[in-house]
Design an enzyme around this catalytic site. Structure first.
Site, PDB file in Angstrom:
ATOM      1  N   HIS B  46       3.049   2.119   8.148  1.00 11.32           N
ATOM      2  CA  HIS B  46       4.091   2.688   8.994  1.00 11.32           C
ATOM      3  C   HIS B  46       4.810   1.588   9.785  1.00 11.32           C
ATOM      4  O   HIS B  46       6.039   1.575   9.871  1.00 11.32           O
ATOM      5  CB  HIS B  46       3.466   3.711   9.944  1.00 11.32           C
ATOM      6  CG  HIS B  46       4.473   4.497  10.698  1.00 11.32           C
ATOM      7  ND1 HIS B  46       5.198   5.503  10.110  1.00 11.32           N
ATOM      8  CD2 HIS B  46       4.909   4.410  11.977  1.00 11.32           C
ATOM      9  CE1 HIS B  46       6.033   6.010  11.007  1.00 11.32           C
ATOM     10  NE2 HIS B  46       5.887   5.355  12.146  1.00 11.32           N
ATOM     11  N   GLU B  68       3.653   5.706   2.233  1.00 10.16           N
ATOM     12  CA  GLU B  68       3.190   6.532   3.345  1.00 10.16           C
ATOM     13  C   GLU B  68       2.945   7.968   2.904  1.00 10.16           C
ATOM     14  O   GLU B  68       1.962   8.591   3.312  1.00 10.16           O
ATOM     15  CB  GLU B  68       4.254   6.522   4.446  1.00 10.16           C
ATOM     16  CG  GLU B  68       3.811   5.817   5.700  1.00 10.16           C
ATOM     17  CD  GLU B  68       4.880   5.957   6.757  1.00 10.16           C
ATOM     18  OE1 GLU B  68       4.601   6.585   7.774  1.00 10.16           O
ATOM     19  OE2 GLU B  68       6.006   5.458   6.545  1.00 10.16           O
ATOM     20  N   ASN B 427     -12.564 -19.964 -12.816  1.00 10.79           N
ATOM     21  CA  ASN B 427     -13.469 -20.638 -13.717  1.00 10.79           C
ATOM     22  C   ASN B 427     -14.858 -20.010 -13.658  1.00 10.79           C
ATOM     23  O   ASN B 427     -15.490 -19.744 -14.678  1.00 10.79           O
ATOM     24  CB  ASN B 427     -13.524 -22.105 -13.307  1.00 10.79           C
ATOM     25  CG  ASN B 427     -14.004 -22.972 -14.422  1.00 10.79           C
ATOM     26  OD1 ASN B 427     -13.482 -22.892 -15.514  1.00 10.79           O
ATOM     27  ND2 ASN B 427     -15.003 -23.766 -14.141  1.00 10.79           N
TER      28      ASN B 427
END
Lengths: 148, 692
Positions: B46, B68, B427
């Site tokens: 918001h 929202e 990795n």
């Protein structure tokens, strides 16, 4: 070797200092500051002529006792004792001298080669012999000093 | 109304909000029932919407608004939180991040609409929570996207006569000429490395006759996220499309076939060149390519010339700023005092003031340095999300444990350390950890564990990436190296484990059997190594077959600040890093025993060797200590073991700034550097790890 270096300059300014009875000169362009004696912090595991390190405006600078380096007798610290801070090839180093005397201007022809002195303990650092008003000043080239 | 003055604040806060959304989403995925976290997400989304609206970023506002709506539905229990739903929300976050980055770089939110993300959100609402699988969404959206290459700047390239000729020649010989625009993911790290891979792939199937921007610029990373190449190849565009799309971090591949150019106007000129042109097409092509690389005369699109507007900022702890303010205040007072002091009348006072001034300036220097220090947390905090995504991609279960986030590093180092760490973590995920089934077979816990640890040691900061996977297969590395002709079989046989591991850091070296989105192209460890070495650090590897491997990054900290204990040894002061101190003891001198000439003490039934610092450090005037009845012993950790350091007295704890001893005095045994104390004098820092 020394001759080659002599021809490199027309006229240069040297700072003259004393160690015992002898007078030495260093190219003024290599000098950052000349400072009074200050507290030196000993650094273990270094050669005896390295007195330790000082704080120069926040930088840690190693300090060398020139008397010890040149095999001269140890002297008492006096009011006149100075640390000359040199900047040599990116490395800063301080050297302790008895007294700083004057600045002199030397041209190539008033400097003699020091080939005859080549067996002295400081031969490695001698650039030549300067003559000023009948006095003799040993001109030093400290670039080799930073490789201990 | 001019909003530009608020731009910096917007960027800072938006970044922070996106980061906290990231953390919250990870949490909600673990615990979908946690209402507090959900409320937090709602609140942040918001706020973001409000901020974006105020700044006039309508696309961002739209996206957050739709987000929202979904969050609202979740809050009202209309929709359940599922992993797929979190995936979509993460996509929203990525989109938001892209918007913010666009604002950072250009000052505007950009043109991207992220329609697919918004559609996905609305679909969730419409279907009450069921999410189409990402594959479906992707394939559904694909044809809808117009292949409009005009939107790519680099696609509008002009070919010179020579290049046109090469294309024509190729066409005559029945070889395809393709214009390929490659768009890299905006989050792509090491773009140049990625581009290198793309170039390699292209060259496998054809010859590149022109590239925009030039190859050199691409190598220097002087391009946005896209580049265009002209390729001649016997292969068709479908193959290129498939191959290029399979490379990770490539967002879009736009391929169009080039027709023969009309070169009538220049036919006279090309007549002269005929012998060259008549040579084999591939030769011509190679020459053209050389020509392009050598001259680099391709005009750069204007967007690349515009300097990036990014403002580099540091967030500073208010306490540190206060220190800075106080010091500056004192500096001004001292200056006034100095002006009012007559050197001839009161030389003493004058010199005292001068000395004080020097001290303040030194402290000021230190304080400014402290302002530059940033906790590694700022780099670390994006990793949990990354590991989550990788784990999903690979179908592995991975748990990331981080510690030492508070360790501080200089801002410049922090900026650089992210990429190498990402490579190492990837990795570990891909090469290090075994698949879930394999782990089950081996009797290991199903969830693979990766530890990311930062800490200080001496004047270094160490960052470790450790996994509990299979470890590095030394034989496999050797075989691969022999296969690739890097070393001979004999050399391989006589190689030590450490030397073999070093091979991993060679450019283009990969042991992966198949190429995945994450690895297998040999780009990675060499980049890591180069980067770390640029920062003056080193990378070490420890590995144990079947148990896992550990990558240790060691960074020097010329600027680092840390807590230390100041002690007196003889007449000298030394600093011992607080992090390595275990305990401080008063010990009766009679209780010191000797084992084979080594002094030891019994500490709760542990035999702890002790070292007299005065002896190790060759401190002069130390006869007093020998007669002492009580010994002050600082017990320190030395790797896994404990060691006692005998000192004369303890001064106290202090925050110190490590300084290097300089080039002349580097590598002195037992010392980790020096620091400047409050009185302006220098104290040396003991390197606990090397002392004996």
């Amino acid at each position: 070797m020394a001759d080659v270096q002599l021809q490199e300059f027309e006229s240069k300014q040297f700072i003259v200092f004393s160690l015992g009875e002898e007078r030495f000169g260093i190219d003024s362009l290599k000098i950052t500051t000349i400072d009074r004696m200050k507290t030196i912090t000993r650094v273990p595991k270094t050669p005896p002529y390295i007195k330790g390190v000082i704080n120069l405006r926040g930088d840690i600078i190693p300090v060398m006792d020139l008397r010890l380096k040149f095999n001269l007798p140890v002297a008492e610290e006096t009011e006149e004792t100075r640390i000359i801070i040199l900047k040599l090839e990116e490395v800063s180093i301080g050297v302790i001298v008895d007294q700083v005397l004057q600045t002199i201007q030397l041209t190539g022809d008033s400097i003699e080669s020091a080939a005859s002195l080549m067996n002295s303990t400081i031969a490695d650092y001698i650039l030549g012999i300067g003559k000023v008003d009948g006095e003799i000043v040993t001109l030093l080239n400290f670039d080799k000093l930073v490789k201990i | 109304m001019d909003m530009s003055q608020y731009l910096q604040i917007f960027i800072e806060e938006a970044k922070e909000h996106v980061q906290s959304l990231n953390e919250c989403l990870l949490q909600i995925e673990k615990d979908p029932e946690d209402k507090d976290v959900l409320n937090e997400i709602f609140r942040v989304a918001h706020t973001l919407k409000g901020m974006a609206g105020t700044m006039g970023y309508t696309k961002m506002t739209k996206l957050t608004h739709d987000m929202e709506n979904v969050l609202h539905a979740i809050r009202n229990d209309e929709i359940k939180v599922t992993s797929d739903l979190v995936d979509v929300l993460f996509k929203c976050l990525d989109a938001l991040e892209n918007y913010v980055n666009s604002v950072v770089n250009t000052g505007g939110e950009g043109d991207k609409e992220y329609k697919n993300v918004i559609d996905a959100l609305n679909e969730i609402l419409a279907n009450k929570g069921t999410v189409k699988t990402p594959e479906k969404t992707r394939s559904a959206e694909k044809p809808a996207q117009p292949v409009n290459e005009d939107k790519y700047l680099t696609a509008q390239m002009q070919l010179d006569e020579f290049e046109k000729n090469a294309v024509n020649k190729a066409k005559d010989m029945g070889i395809n000429a393709l214009k390929i625009t490659l768009v890299l993911n905006s989050g792509c790290l090491l773009k140049s490395a990625r581009a290198f891979i793309l170039f390699q792939t292209l060259e496998r199937y054809g010859e590149i006759i022109k590239s925009q921007p030039s190859v050199q610029d691409i190598e220097d990373e002087k391009f946005d996220n896209e580049f265009t190449v002209i390729v001649v190849s016997k292969e068709n565009e479908q193959l290129f499309e498939k191959e290029l799309n399979s490379i990770a971090e490539v967002d879009e591949v736009v391929i169009s076939t080039l027709d023969k150019f009309d070169t009538d106007s220049s036919s006279a000129a090309s007549e002269a060149d005929k012998p060259v042109v008549e040579a084999k097409a591939s030769e011509t092509v190679q020459e053209t390519q050389k020509h392009v690389t050598e001259h680099q005369e391709s005009p750069k699109p204007s967007a690349n010339n515009a300097p990036k507007k990014t403002q580099r900022t540091v967030r500073v702890d208010i306490d540190r700023l206060d220190v800075l303010m106080n010091l500056v205040g004192e500096l001004i007072i001292t200056k006034t005092r100095l002006e009012g002091t007559d050197i001839t009348e009161k030389p003493q006072e004058y010199h005292e003031t001068l000395e004080y001034l020097e001290r303040i300036t030194t402290n000021l220097n230190d304080a400014v340095m402290k302002v530059r220090m940033v906790p590694v947390e700022t780099v670390f905090n994006r990793f949990p999300r990354m590991i989550r995504d990788i784990a999903k991609d690979l179908g592995k279960e991975i748990e990331l444990k981080m510690s030492g986030e508070e360790t501080e590093l200089d801002r410049t180092v922090i900026d650089e350390i992210g990429d190498p760490l990402i490579h190492l973590l990837r990795n570990s995920c891909d090469h290090g950890l075994e698949s879930t089934e394999k782990r089950k077979e081996l009797g290991k816990p199903e969830v693979g564990r990766i530890n990311l640890t930062a800490y200080q040691s001496g004047n270094n900061v160490l960052i470790e990436v450790e996994d509990d996977g299979a470890g590095i297969n030394i034989e496999k590395i050797k075989n691969k190296a022999v296969e690739n002709g890097i070393i001979t079989r004999e050399a391989a046989n006589s190689m030590t484990q450490q030397d073999a591991i070093e091979l991993l850091f060679r450019p283009s070296f990969s042991t992966a059997d198949k190429i995945t989105g994450l690895s297998g192209r040999g780009v990675g460890l060499d980049v890591v190594k180069t980067k770390i070495e640029q920062l003056g650090g080193t990378v070490e590897v420890e590995t144990q077959s079947g148990k896992g491997s550990k990558f240790i990054i060691k960074l020097p900290l010329t600027l680092a600040i840390y807590q230390a204990l100041l002690v007196n040894v003889g007449g000298e002061k030394y600093a011992i890093p607080l992090g390595s101190i275990y305990q401080i003891y008063n010990w009766s001198a009679e209780d010191v025993k000797t084992v084979q000439g080594q002094e030891v003490i019994l500490l709760r039934n542990m035999v702890v060797p002790i070292t007299r610092l005065a002896d190790s450090l060759e401190v002069p005037n130390r006869e007093e200590q020998a007669n002492q009845k009580q010994l002050k012993i600082v017990i320190v950790r030395k790797g896994e073991k404990l060691t006692g350091l005998v000192v004369d007295s303890v001064i106290g704890q202090q925050e110190i700034v490590i300084k290097s001893l300089g080039k002349l005095l580097t590598g002195i045994k037992y010392l980790a550097g020096a620091t400047i104390l409050g009185d302006g004098n220098v104290a040396l820092i003991v390197d606990v790890n090397s002392i004996t």
